[in-house]
Structure formats: structure tokens, C-alpha cells
Design a protein around this motif. Structure first.
Motif, PDB file in Angstrom:
ATOM      1  N   PHE A  42      17.036  23.440 -18.213  1.00 32.85           N
ATOM      2  CA  PHE A  42      16.813  22.735 -16.956  1.00 32.85           C
ATOM      3  C   PHE A  42      15.493  23.142 -16.316  1.00 32.85           C
ATOM      4  CE2 PHE A  42      21.331  22.424 -17.705  1.00 32.85           C
ATOM      5  CZ  PHE A  42      21.641  21.137 -17.289  1.00 32.85           C
ATOM      6  N   ALA A  49      20.362  19.926 -12.112  1.00 33.83           N
ATOM      7  CA  ALA A  49      21.416  20.771 -12.671  1.00 33.83           C
ATOM      8  C   ALA A  49      22.723  20.030 -12.892  1.00 33.83           C
ATOM      9  CB  ALA A  49      21.649  21.978 -11.772  1.00 33.83           C
ATOM     10  N   ASP A  50      22.907  18.887 -12.218  1.00 35.03           N
ATOM     11  CA  ASP A  50      24.169  18.150 -12.399  1.00 35.03           C
ATOM     12  C   ASP A  50      24.073  17.091 -13.490  1.00 35.03           C
ATOM     13  OD1 ASP A  50      22.532  16.304 -11.161  1.00 35.03           O
ATOM     14  OD2 ASP A  50      24.033  15.664  -9.689  1.00 35.03           O
ATOM     15  N   HIS A  51      22.951  17.064 -14.219  1.00 35.06           N
ATOM     16  CA  HIS A  51      22.778  16.065 -15.273  1.00 35.06           C
ATOM     17  C   HIS A  51      23.205  16.694 -16.596  1.00 35.06           C
ATOM     18  CE1 HIS A  51      21.450  12.061 -16.095  1.00 35.06           C
ATOM     19  NE2 HIS A  51      20.624  12.434 -17.050  1.00 35.06           N
ATOM     20  N   PRO A  52      24.312  16.266 -17.190  1.00 39.45           N
ATOM     21  CA  PRO A  52      24.910  16.971 -18.330  1.00 39.45           C
ATOM     22  C   PRO A  52      24.079  16.894 -19.606  1.00 39.45           C
ATOM     23  CG  PRO A  52      26.061  14.914 -17.921  1.00 39.45           C
ATOM     24  CD  PRO A  52      25.116  15.104 -16.781  1.00 39.45           C
ATOM     25  N   ASP A  98      30.220  25.208 -17.379  1.00 39.92           N
ATOM     26  CA  ASP A  98      29.840  24.194 -16.393  1.00 39.92           C
ATOM     27  C   ASP A  98      28.364  23.824 -16.502  1.00 39.92           C
ATOM     28  OD1 ASP A  98      32.362  23.985 -15.323  1.00 39.92           O
ATOM     29  OD2 ASP A  98      31.981  25.302 -13.615  1.00 39.92           O
ATOM     30  N   THR A 101      27.929  20.775 -18.652  1.00 42.44           N
ATOM     31  CA  THR A 101      28.567  19.516 -18.267  1.00 42.44           C
ATOM     32  C   THR A 101      28.211  19.037 -16.871  1.00 42.44           C
ATOM     33  OG1 THR A 101      30.522  20.571 -17.298  1.00 42.44           O
ATOM     34  CG2 THR A 101      30.544  20.185 -19.684  1.00 42.44           C
ATOM     35  N   GLY A 102      27.419  19.818 -16.134  1.00 46.62           N
ATOM     36  CA  GLY A 102      27.134  19.456 -14.753  1.00 46.62           C
ATOM     37  C   GLY A 102      28.378  19.538 -13.884  1.00 46.62           C
ATOM     38  N   GLN A 104      31.394  18.649 -14.750  1.00 41.57           N
ATOM     39  CA  GLN A 104      32.404  17.659 -15.106  1.00 41.57           C
ATOM     40  C   GLN A 104      33.425  18.248 -16.088  1.00 41.57           C
ATOM     41  OE1 GLN A 104      30.392  13.375 -15.126  1.00 41.57           O
ATOM     42  NE2 GLN A 104      29.370  14.742 -16.545  1.00 41.57           N
ATOM     43  N   ARG A 211      29.058  11.108 -15.841  1.00 41.77           N
ATOM     44  CA  ARG A 211      27.597  11.152 -15.922  1.00 41.77           C
ATOM     45  C   ARG A 211      27.201  11.563 -17.336  1.00 41.77           C
ATOM     46  NH1 ARG A 211      28.807  14.242 -11.701  1.00 41.77           N
ATOM     47  NH2 ARG A 211      28.018  16.135 -12.708  1.00 41.77           N
ATOM     48  N   SER A 213      23.670  11.763 -20.346  1.00 43.81           N
ATOM     49  CA  SER A 213      22.225  11.761 -20.543  1.00 43.81           C
ATOM     50  C   SER A 213      21.685  10.338 -20.642  1.00 43.81           C
ATOM     51  CB  SER A 213      21.877  12.519 -21.830  1.00 43.81           C
ATOM     52  OG  SER A 213      22.216  13.877 -21.728  1.00 43.81           O
TER      53      SER A 213
END
Length: 325
Positions: A42, A49-52, A98, A101-102, A104, A211, A213
Motif C-alpha cells: 500500500f 488501505a480499504d482496497h483489497p 484484514d 481484504t480491506g 472484508q 470491494r 481490485s
């Protein structure tokens, strides 16, 4: 064993980043079970950071280690298309942090179809979390040179496996909520999936899907402004831009109809697989010239061109923006 692969596996075990080739695009990899290593992805990309991330595994036999629920449809698709450009979204196992997976409850899993990627995964022995090896939102890399030019010293090692065979990212199919849903089109088409499962996958609806990529509206984008133009209007659009004093680059499946000092014209393959193979390299080449505007012939509105159309639409929406990090 290939010396590059041995060094790459050692770097992954040490929590470092490694860029490596797949059949789709080059990936920026880290040990998927190590949150500190994943955080370096990242940081290097400037990725939210929340984009898996997608976890690359060595074979179908690793599926149950990374997913806690694997429906029959997932096993059928894995048997049919792995190794290959297909990512399956499944309920994650306890092995998946985590950071991957962001936050999820799902994880994307794939077995890449490239000899060096498979050799690296076998030697490393674990899963490798890897998005495309470029700055977030920018054009994906399809050669080792693209990675080095964009990420430089942020990556300790770039494994050079030559140009990527497919050239665009994998198809993503969500199987975490029941019926299969295509979240990102790719070389594996809805028809390919239907031939295996006996029924067509559903189309994603906004707000309900995990969510994944490449799902943001703006992505795969050059720094120069990019505009999609239907074939019948392309020559006139180029003439008009030149008349305004703009430097113009054109990506088209037709031959160049006229010459001008401030015009660069790139003729792309006329078939969807060939076009996809060359797309990102062509966009990078044209963007590097520094044009004021890149005009791209809109692809045919046919199922075979869906993945290319998806990438170009997102590239147009994200183009012309400057990196903030």
C-alpha cells in the motif's frame, strides 16, 4: 532452481516486496500472511488501505487453506481455468489478515498462468498478495521495464519474465454470496463461465458486491487526458484538437489517415485478444510522449470487447489527474 526465484522467495520470507510476472500484468507481491509486509504494498503504490488485494496461490490444492467456504461452482471454475486469468471471491479463512481484504470477510484467490510466477509460489510455499505493480490508479505494467520505471527503488527485486501474454487483469467472479457474479470482466468471459457452470453468471449491482481490485470508476489511467471517440468521428476529433494547438496522440484500430507535426498515431490490433495484449504498453508509450490529449477509438460494443471497453472507460475517467502521493 532459477537464481531470481530463489532470491525472490527469500525476500518474501523476509517481509519484503517482489514484483513478478503473471500472464495478465506484473504483480507487486508480499507474503499474504504477514500484515507488515502487505502494508508495504500500500505504501509503495499509494493505495487506499480499504482496497483489497488478490492472493496468488500455487494450485487448486491450496484453495481450502485460504477460503473457509468453497462452493461446488468455485471448484468447477478453478478446475477449468486455473492456472489462468480468473480470480474467485470467497469467504476468507483465518489465515487471511484484514490488511489483505480491506477488513472484508471475503478474499480474492487466483493461480496465475506464468512459469516464473508458479515457480515463485512453489518455492515460497505460501500465498502472495499482489495487485498490479504500478502507482495506484495508473496504467498497469506488462513488462519489467514498466515496473522499474514507475516504482524504482520501492521494489527490492523485479523478476523479469518478459511481456505479459494476456495484458489485462483477471476476470473476477464473486462466489461468496451464492450465485456467481462477475465483478470485473477479463479474458475469461461470461460465456466461458456459462459453459462450465451451465448457466450465465449474474452482473454486478452497485453497493451490494464486495470491494475488489480494479472496480473504482477511475483506474488504469494515463497522466495525459484521454478521450474515447467513436470510429466515424476520430479523424475529425484529431483535426479539431490539432487546430486548437494541442499535441495529440491517437490509439486506433485503423491506419493513419493524415500526417501532422503534433500528431502521433498508434495502430492497434483489430482482434480483442491482440488489442488487450498491447493496450497498456501502447497507452504507456503514448503517455510518455507528453501529449495534451490521447484520443482512443471506442471499441466495438460486442461481448468479446467487454474487458477492453471496461479498462478504457475507467482510464478515460481517471486520466489527466496528477498523483497526490
Amino acid at each position: 532452481m532459477n537464481e531470481q526465484i530463489a532470491r525472490a522467495a527469500a525476500l518474501l520470507r523476509a517481509g519484503e516486496l517482489v514484483a513478478f510476472p503473471t500472464e495478465t500484468v506484473y504483480g507487486l507481491g508480499a507474503d499474504a500472511s504477514n500484515p507488515q509486509a502487505v502494508a508495504k504494498i500500500f505504501a509503495a503504490k499509494g493505495r487506499p488501505a480499504d482496497h483489497p488485494l488478490i492472493v496468488h496461490i500455487a494450485g487448486v490444492d491450496k484453495l481450502d487453506a485460504w477460503a473457509r467456504e468453497v462452493p461446488d461452482a468455485a471448484r468447477a471454475l478453478a478446475a477449468a481455468f486455473w492456472p489462468g486469468p480468473l480470480t474467485l471471491i470467497l469467504k476468507r479463512s483465518g489465515l487471511v489478515p484484514d490488511a489483505v481484504t480491506g477488513g472484508q470477510d471475503t478474499v480474492g484467490l487466483r493461480v496465475p498462468n506464468h512459469p516464473l510466477a508458479l515457480a515463485l509460489l512453489a518455492e515460497f510455499g505460501g500465498g502472495v498478495a499482489a495487485p498490479s505493480a504500478n502507482r495506484f490508479g495508473r496504467i498497469s505494467p506488462t513488462t519489467a521495464a514498466h515496473v522499474r520505471a514507475e516504482l524504482g527503488d520501492a521494489v527490492p527485486l523485479v523478476v523479469d519474465g518478459g511481456p505479459c501474454a494476456v495484458g489485462i487483469e483477471s476476470t473476477i467472479v464473486d462466489l461468496s454470496r451464492g450465485a456467481p457474479v462477475v465483478l470485473r470482466p477479463g479474458a475469461i468471459s461470461a460465456d466461458d463461465i456459462m459453459r462450465v457452470l451451465g448457466s450465465a453468471p449474474e452482473e454486478a449491482t452497485s453497493g451490494e458486491s464486495p470491494r475488489v481490485s480494479g472496480s473504482l470508476a477511475a483506474h488504469y489511467a494515463p497522466s495525459s487526458s484521454l478521450r474515447l471517440v467513436v470510429a466515424a468521428e476520430l479523424e475529425a476529433a484529431a483535426q479539431d484538437a490539432l487546430a486548437q494547438g494541442l499535441r495529440v496522440a491517437v490509439l486506433c484500430r485503423c491506419s493513419q489517415p493524415f500526417a501532422a507535426a503534433e500528431l502521433v498515431w498508434h495502430t492497434a490490433p483489430d482482434d480483442p485478444a491482440g488489442y488487450a495484449h498491447e493496450l497498456y504498453a501502447a497507452l504507456r508509450q503514448l503517455d510518455a510522449i507528453g501529449p495534451d490529449l490521447i484520443l482512443v477509438e471506442a471499441p466495438p460494443q460486442e461481448p468479446a470487447w467487454r474487458a477492453v471497453a471496461d479498462r478504457l472507460a475507467r482510464a478515460a475517467r481517471g486520466s489527466g489527474e496528477q498523483d497526490e502521493t
